[in-house]
Scaffold this active site. Structure first.
Site, PDB file in Angstrom:
ATOM      1  N   GLU A 169      23.275  68.464  62.373  1.00  0.00           N
ATOM      2  CA  GLU A 169      23.143  69.576  63.323  1.00  0.00           C
ATOM      3  C   GLU A 169      24.383  69.878  64.167  1.00  0.00           C
ATOM      4  OE1 GLU A 169      19.543  68.691  65.479  1.00  0.00           O
ATOM      5  OE2 GLU A 169      18.337  68.741  63.672  1.00  0.00           O
ATOM      6  N   GLU A 273      13.902  67.441  55.114  1.00  0.00           N
ATOM      7  CA  GLU A 273      12.845  67.211  56.118  1.00  0.00           C
ATOM      8  C   GLU A 273      11.783  68.281  55.937  1.00  0.00           C
ATOM      9  OE1 GLU A 273      14.534  66.791  60.071  1.00  0.00           O
ATOM     10  OE2 GLU A 273      16.298  65.765  59.288  1.00  0.00           O
TER      11      GLU A 273
HETATM   12  C1  GLA Z   1      15.535  66.801  63.384  1.00  0.00           C
HETATM   13  C2  GLA Z   1      16.124  65.471  62.982  1.00  0.00           C
HETATM   14  C3  GLA Z   1      15.061  64.513  62.566  1.00  0.00           C
HETATM   15  C4  GLA Z   1      13.868  64.545  63.480  1.00  0.00           C
HETATM   16  C5  GLA Z   1      13.343  65.914  63.568  1.00  0.00           C
HETATM   17  C6  GLA Z   1      12.075  65.843  64.362  1.00  0.00           C
HETATM   18  O1  GLA Z   1      15.212  67.557  62.290  1.00  0.00           O
HETATM   19  O2  GLA Z   1      17.075  65.556  61.961  1.00  0.00           O
HETATM   20  O3  GLA Z   1      15.578  63.224  62.577  1.00  0.00           O
HETATM   21  O4  GLA Z   1      14.204  64.078  64.757  1.00  0.00           O
HETATM   22  O5  GLA Z   1      14.363  66.700  64.144  1.00  0.00           O
HETATM   23  O6  GLA Z   1      11.212  64.846  63.871  1.00  0.00           O
END
Ligand code: GLA
Length: 381
Positions: A169, A273
């Site tokens: 990020e 994710e």
């Molecule tokens: C971001 C992070 C993850 C996690 C999510 C929320 O996507 O990369 O590690 O913290 O937020 O679960």
């Protein structure tokens, strides 16, 4: 396999613990469940099917969830326990208790293991960026701290953790660099340094840049520009992680497709994710900016007692649509990773609004496979 999970739990379930909706849904799985293969087997020639593990599961409190991880998935990533705040809460004091358990679990079950995450502004300890007076440290000090952190963590699991989210990020939705403490102190160099140190610490490990809202065109342009710049400078980076915190209406599938196309030209892609929220989003977009939170309101929590069948069907269709895209780009995708195992343990129940009931994953709160699982297996054929 699915039948096994289901038949152990279905009688209990419809004994009245859960709502009408969940029971009808689960029954549909029972009736149609002629599959005997798992998700990981179905997709084995395409990409790894991964899931996230958390501290509770690794401490043995959720054996059914661990069992799903073993039987359905062939890749794992740690939800929180490898983040810098967890492994190095104080400078020089590393705690690998849970991270070691996580890696051992993957090895015992012959899984691909992904490390998450080395350099991220969030869930990082305060000391990382500040001196004793609380002021931001110099470039030299931060570089040294990053180096120690990355060498210690990646070095410990050298040859065991196959790939890493090196930087998480760093780009904003408008494509500009996030003004994090890493950026404030080191500028864009923090990204280059992180990849350089990770590559030195384990030259065989595959290295990724990971971010959310990656289908957003402006963000896509920013990420592409950044990765091209790294390449121009001879920095080793294997690919890009698209987090995939998606919803029923966002992001637009065409934009997602364009991003898969664009990132695929730069290297490998991981869908890192993945979960699909069925709840209204306060700002109408699917992202994961952790600092954006909203106060609870009943209107924002429409399904507290179970998911209506029509919404379950929308969920299934949308999941399938995403997987059609993943299959289209399968030659560039190395891993598709669900962000959690069952609906009950998803962070989406508490973000961006605390205390809601969401249904974003492939297994329901009683660990039954949802109808989408069988559909995904059929699609993989
Ligand atoms: C971001 C992070 C993850 C996690 C999510 C929320 O996507 O990369 O590690 O913290 O937020 O679960």
């Amino acid at each position: 396999m699915l039948k096994t999970i289901h038949s152990a739990i279905f009688p209990l379930l419809c004994g009245g613990i859960v709502s009408f909706y969940s029971c009808t849904t689960t029954k549909a799985v029972a009736d149609n469940d002629s599959q005997d293969i798992s998700l990981k087997e179905a997709f084995k020639d395409k990409f790894y099917m991964g899931t996230t593990l958390n501290a509770w599961q690794l401490m043995g409190r959720r054996p059914e969830e661990l069992n799903i991880a073993k039987t359905q998935f062939n890749s794992i990533v740690a939800e929180n326990i490898m983040k810098s705040g967890r492994v190095q809460p104080k400078e020089g004091e590393f705690d690998f208790t849970l991270a070691d358990k996580f890696v051992e679990f993957g090895e015992q079950n012959d899984m691909h293991i992904h490390g998450h995450t080395l350099i991220w502004h969030s869930q990082a300890p305060r000391w990382f960026f500040t001196d004793n007076a609380g002021d931001l440290v110099s470039k030299e000090v931060l570089t040294e701290r990053m180096k120690t952190h990355i060498f210690t963590v990646v070095g410990r699991y050298k040859g065991r953790v196959a790939s890493w989210d090196v930087v998480n990020e760093a780009i904003e939705d408008d494509g500009s660099y996030r003004q994090s403490n890493f950026y404030k102190i080191l500028g864009e160099d923090f990204i280059k340094l992180a990849f350089k140190f990770a590559h030195q610490a384990d030259p065989e490990a595959k290295l990724y840049y990971n971010d959310y809202s990656m289908a957003n065109p402006r963000k896509r342009n920013g990420v592409v520009k950044m990765v091209e710049e790294l390449r121009r400078e001879g920095i080793h980076i294997d690919g890009i992680g698209m987090q995939g915190h998606v919803g029923l209406n966002n992001p637009d599938l065409e934009e997602f497709d364009k991003s898969l196309e664009a990132y695929g030209k730069l290297g490998k892609i991981m869908i890192t994710e993945l979960e699909l929220s069925v709840l209204p989003s306060p700002w109408g977009d699917a992202g994961a900016e952790l600092s954006d939170t909203y106060t609870y309101d009943d209107k924002m929590n429409p399904f507290p007692n179970g998911l209506p069948d029509d919404v379950q069907q929308q969920f299934t269709h949308r999941f399938i649509d995403f997987f059609k895209l993943f299959l289209k780009h399968k030659d560039n995708i190395t891993r598709v990773n669900l962000w959690g195992i069952n609906d009950g343990n998803s962070w989406k129940n508490n973000w961006p609004v605390r205390g809601r009931t969401d249904y974003p994953l492939l297994f329901d709160r009683e660990n039954n496979a949802k109808p989408v699982v069988e559909k995904l297996i059929e699609l993989a054929k």
